[in-house]
Design a protein around this motif. Sequence first.
Motif, PDB file in Angstrom:
ATOM      1  N   ILE A 125       0.694  -1.263  -0.087  1.00 36.35           N
ATOM      2  CA  ILE A 125      -0.023   0.066   0.111  1.00 36.35           C
ATOM      3  C   ILE A 125       1.065   1.228  -0.085  1.00 36.35           C
ATOM      4  CG2 ILE A 125      -0.324  -0.006   2.537  1.00 36.35           C
ATOM      5  CD1 ILE A 125      -3.201   0.822   2.014  1.00 36.35           C
ATOM      6  N   THR A 126       0.512   2.437  -0.512  1.00 36.27           N
ATOM      7  CA  THR A 126       1.076   3.598  -0.831  1.00 36.27           C
ATOM      8  C   THR A 126      -0.013   4.605  -0.769  1.00 36.27           C
ATOM      9  OG1 THR A 126       2.757   4.824  -1.856  1.00 36.27           O
ATOM     10  CG2 THR A 126       1.294   3.668  -3.326  1.00 36.27           C
ATOM     11  N   GLY A 127       0.352   5.868  -0.737  1.00 41.37           N
ATOM     12  CA  GLY A 127      -0.610   6.835  -0.848  1.00 41.37           C
ATOM     13  C   GLY A 127       0.279   8.346  -0.596  1.00 41.37           C
ATOM     14  N   HIS A 128      -0.546   9.474  -1.045  1.00 45.57           N
ATOM     15  CA  HIS A 128       0.006  10.642  -0.870  1.00 45.57           C
ATOM     16  C   HIS A 128      -0.916  11.567   0.078  1.00 45.57           C
ATOM     17  CE1 HIS A 128       0.172  14.893  -2.684  1.00 45.57           C
ATOM     18  NE2 HIS A 128       1.311  14.869  -1.776  1.00 45.57           N
TER      19      HIS A 128
ATOM     20  N   MET B 152      -2.906   6.772   5.720  1.00 44.24           N
ATOM     21  CA  MET B 152      -3.622   5.633   5.654  1.00 44.24           C
ATOM     22  C   MET B 152      -2.636   4.304   5.464  1.00 44.24           C
ATOM     23  SD  MET B 152      -6.687   6.320   6.475  1.00 44.24           S
ATOM     24  CE  MET B 152      -7.243   4.621   6.373  1.00 44.24           C
ATOM     25  N   ALA B 153      -1.690   4.438   4.651  1.00 41.23           N
ATOM     26  CA  ALA B 153      -0.754   3.362   4.258  1.00 41.23           C
ATOM     27  C   ALA B 153      -0.038   2.869   5.710  1.00 41.23           C
ATOM     28  CB  ALA B 153       0.256   3.791   3.206  1.00 41.23           C
ATOM     29  N   TYR B 154       0.367   4.045   6.239  1.00 44.12           N
ATOM     30  CA  TYR B 154       0.986   3.605   7.617  1.00 44.12           C
ATOM     31  C   TYR B 154      -0.125   3.024   8.678  1.00 44.12           C
ATOM     32  CZ  TYR B 154       4.335   4.338  11.431  1.00 44.12           C
ATOM     33  OH  TYR B 154       4.803   4.081  12.689  1.00 44.12           O
ATOM     34  N   TYR B 155      -1.264   3.548   8.722  1.00 48.21           N
ATOM     35  CA  TYR B 155      -2.076   2.865   9.755  1.00 48.21           C
ATOM     36  C   TYR B 155      -2.492   1.411   9.400  1.00 48.21           C
ATOM     37  CZ  TYR B 155      -6.413   2.399  12.154  1.00 48.21           C
ATOM     38  OH  TYR B 155      -7.536   1.840  12.957  1.00 48.21           O
TER      39      TYR B 155
ATOM     40  N   VAL C 181       4.186   2.418   1.677  1.00 50.03           N
ATOM     41  CA  VAL C 181       5.131   3.860   1.543  1.00 50.03           C
ATOM     42  C   VAL C 181       4.065   4.986   1.659  1.00 50.03           C
ATOM     43  CG1 VAL C 181       6.146   5.284  -0.091  1.00 50.03           C
ATOM     44  CG2 VAL C 181       6.517   2.818  -0.203  1.00 50.03           C
ATOM     45  N   ASN C 182       4.550   5.923   2.685  1.00 49.27           N
ATOM     46  CA  ASN C 182       3.780   6.937   2.797  1.00 49.27           C
ATOM     47  C   ASN C 182       4.436   8.269   2.101  1.00 49.27           C
ATOM     48  OD1 ASN C 182       2.684   9.507   3.834  1.00 49.27           O
ATOM     49  ND2 ASN C 182       3.958   9.453   5.844  1.00 49.27           N
ATOM     50  N   ILE C 183       3.782   9.171   0.863  1.00 46.85           N
ATOM     51  CA  ILE C 183       4.275  10.178   0.347  1.00 46.85           C
ATOM     52  C   ILE C 183       3.844  11.337   1.076  1.00 46.85           C
ATOM     53  CG2 ILE C 183       4.712  10.978  -1.903  1.00 46.85           C
ATOM     54  CD1 ILE C 183       3.379   8.424  -3.130  1.00 46.85           C
ATOM     55  N   ASP C 184       4.845  11.989   1.949  1.00 47.80           N
ATOM     56  CA  ASP C 184       4.549  13.084   2.452  1.00 47.80           C
ATOM     57  C   ASP C 184       3.346  13.528   3.179  1.00 47.80           C
ATOM     58  OD1 ASP C 184       6.371  15.435   2.539  1.00 47.80           O
ATOM     59  OD2 ASP C 184       5.092  16.680   1.084  1.00 47.80           O
ATOM     60  N   GLY C 185       2.908  12.676   3.807  1.00 46.34           N
ATOM     61  CA  GLY C 185       1.755  12.787   4.967  1.00 46.34           C
ATOM     62  C   GLY C 185       2.092  12.747   6.281  1.00 46.34           C
TER      63      GLY C 185
ATOM     64  N   PHE D 238       8.840  -0.169   6.003  1.00 41.26           N
ATOM     65  CA  PHE D 238       7.997   0.957   5.521  1.00 41.26           C
ATOM     66  C   PHE D 238       9.000   2.046   5.100  1.00 41.26           C
ATOM     67  CE2 PHE D 238       4.973   4.343   5.629  1.00 41.26           C
ATOM     68  CZ  PHE D 238       3.619   3.893   5.415  1.00 41.26           C
ATOM     69  N   MET D 239       8.562   2.683   4.294  1.00 37.51           N
ATOM     70  CA  MET D 239       9.314   3.904   3.625  1.00 37.51           C
ATOM     71  C   MET D 239       8.484   5.297   3.772  1.00 37.51           C
ATOM     72  SD  MET D 239      10.868   4.619  -0.058  1.00 37.51           S
ATOM     73  CE  MET D 239      12.461   3.786   0.268  1.00 37.51           C
ATOM     74  N   GLN D 240       9.093   6.398   4.095  1.00 33.79           N
ATOM     75  CA  GLN D 240       8.488   7.625   4.317  1.00 33.79           C
ATOM     76  C   GLN D 240       9.227   8.400   3.152  1.00 33.79           C
ATOM     77  OE1 GLN D 240       6.151   8.113   6.575  1.00 33.79           O
ATOM     78  NE2 GLN D 240       6.690   6.492   7.989  1.00 33.79           N
ATOM     79  N   ILE D 241       8.458   8.898   2.117  1.00 29.60           N
ATOM     80  CA  ILE D 241       8.930   9.699   1.076  1.00 29.60           C
ATOM     81  C   ILE D 241       8.374  11.476   1.381  1.00 29.60           C
ATOM     82  CG2 ILE D 241       9.083  10.405  -1.161  1.00 29.60           C
ATOM     83  CD1 ILE D 241       8.459   7.500  -1.772  1.00 29.60           C
ATOM     84  N   THR D 242       9.317  12.312   1.798  1.00 30.90           N
ATOM     85  CA  THR D 242       8.874  13.597   2.082  1.00 30.90           C
ATOM     86  C   THR D 242       9.511  14.870   1.599  1.00 30.90           C
ATOM     87  OG1 THR D 242      10.356  14.153   3.976  1.00 30.90           O
ATOM     88  CG2 THR D 242       8.871  12.562   4.426  1.00 30.90           C
ATOM     89  N   SER D 243       9.087  16.097   1.401  1.00 33.67           N
ATOM     90  CA  SER D 243       9.722  17.036   1.116  1.00 33.67           C
ATOM     91  C   SER D 243      10.453  17.663   2.338  1.00 33.67           C
ATOM     92  CB  SER D 243       8.691  18.090   0.987  1.00 33.67           C
ATOM     93  OG  SER D 243       7.757  18.402   2.046  1.00 33.67           O
ATOM     94  N   GLU D 244      11.310  18.570   2.112  1.00 28.58           N
ATOM     95  CA  GLU D 244      12.269  19.039   3.241  1.00 28.58           C
ATOM     96  C   GLU D 244      11.436  19.566   4.361  1.00 28.58           C
ATOM     97  OE1 GLU D 244      16.644  19.971   1.339  1.00 28.58           O
ATOM     98  OE2 GLU D 244      14.702  21.282   0.432  1.00 28.58           O
ATOM     99  N   ASN D 245      10.209  20.253   3.883  1.00 27.86           N
ATOM    100  CA  ASN D 245       9.443  20.923   4.861  1.00 27.86           C
ATOM    101  C   ASN D 245       8.811  20.003   5.698  1.00 27.86           C
ATOM    102  OD1 ASN D 245       9.852  23.408   3.915  1.00 27.86           O
ATOM    103  ND2 ASN D 245       8.430  23.779   2.668  1.00 27.86           N
ATOM    104  N   TYR D 246       8.412  18.826   5.167  1.00 24.00           N
ATOM    105  CA  TYR D 246       7.583  17.953   6.105  1.00 24.00           C
ATOM    106  C   TYR D 246       8.375  16.612   6.677  1.00 24.00           C
ATOM    107  CZ  TYR D 246       3.040  19.474   4.251  1.00 24.00           C
ATOM    108  OH  TYR D 246       1.924  20.082   4.180  1.00 24.00           O
TER     109      TYR D 246
END
Length: 371
Positions: A233-236, A242-245, A257-261, A276-284
Amino acid sequence: MKKSPKPTGKYAVGTNVFTAAEERDEVLRPGTKRRISARIYYPVFKESIEGMAKTKYMSKDMFMGLKKAFMLPLKYEKVDADGGNTSEAYTDAPWIEGEKFPLIIFNHGYVAFKESNSFLCIELASRGYIILSVSHPLEAACTEYTDGPAVYEDKKVIKKSQSPFFLNLMAQKKLTRDQGSLEKNAKHFDEYQAKFGLFMKGRIGEWQKDIYAALDTAKQRFGEHIDLERIGITGHSFGGAMAYYLCMNDPQFKCGVNIDGGLFGDYIGMIMEKPFMQITSENYEYLVSRGYMDHTAPAYKAVFRDMKHQGFSDLKHAIPMKSIVGKLDADDMHENLCKCHAEFFDAYLKGIKPEPDLVSNDVMRVECYKV
């Protein structure tokens, strides 16, 4: 407006949209029913799509929903993701018989739409995955159905998710500047949830029901093609939360995978037992500190440079407004976002390699928190 990327995998990509079999009472609009729409992307042989027309990318209804949601300037009146308003996928292309593929669930962010990350979904399908992208009505910019009128976002609902707006916004900005220890950052996010995030936490259960409704229908309709022992599962944005949950709470999801949430939910005392992978922006980056704590499987971080939150979606190619999508080149973002997903799921869903082959580069900084 930048041309949309072409998939690089060995397969062409088929797609279609369906409405979940289950309807339930809509808690956001009492007296109505909640109907879940989903789009599936799947691998097909390239020779099977010869002579077929590409799927339309964005309808007039969908564009109007996005225009209202993001208050786009008039110059984007005819915007779409590429010049022909088509996707690199083919409606109802013939399935590959006698072969099953791993399934990846995708969930859009709050006020996005089920095709918001279609470029990513199509790329993964071309690499041998089935992707099920779920729409969450009233909380999506627009939800389209095959058997009824489109449903747009409910402004009153969206307002609840942001209330009180200015205090909530200031609290979010404070969180993005939080650079303490993992434990301290996680504590601050939990404090934010308790004060400003109760509505969003309350939506987790309903979005879970949406996902299960779409997944159950997909199993019924396409089960002979899905490897049900390999579901990721992945999501933005909130879809990533929700992917993490679900990875934390549902054994059928093997990795995610969690995309910037931000990681909405109650996780104190819980252990993440899946990769599990966290994909983030520098701000998040510091909003997801909990994702690197309390785990018995590898936890990955990929921090993208010069990115805004919405830039992780197809809007990066469609809307060249740096204030919305960030300064990073759209093709560079897409290539690295796809690489993160493909390497991660090839390792932990397909099992064809012991770990992802991911290293830092000019676009992203990669770290791994091993057990």
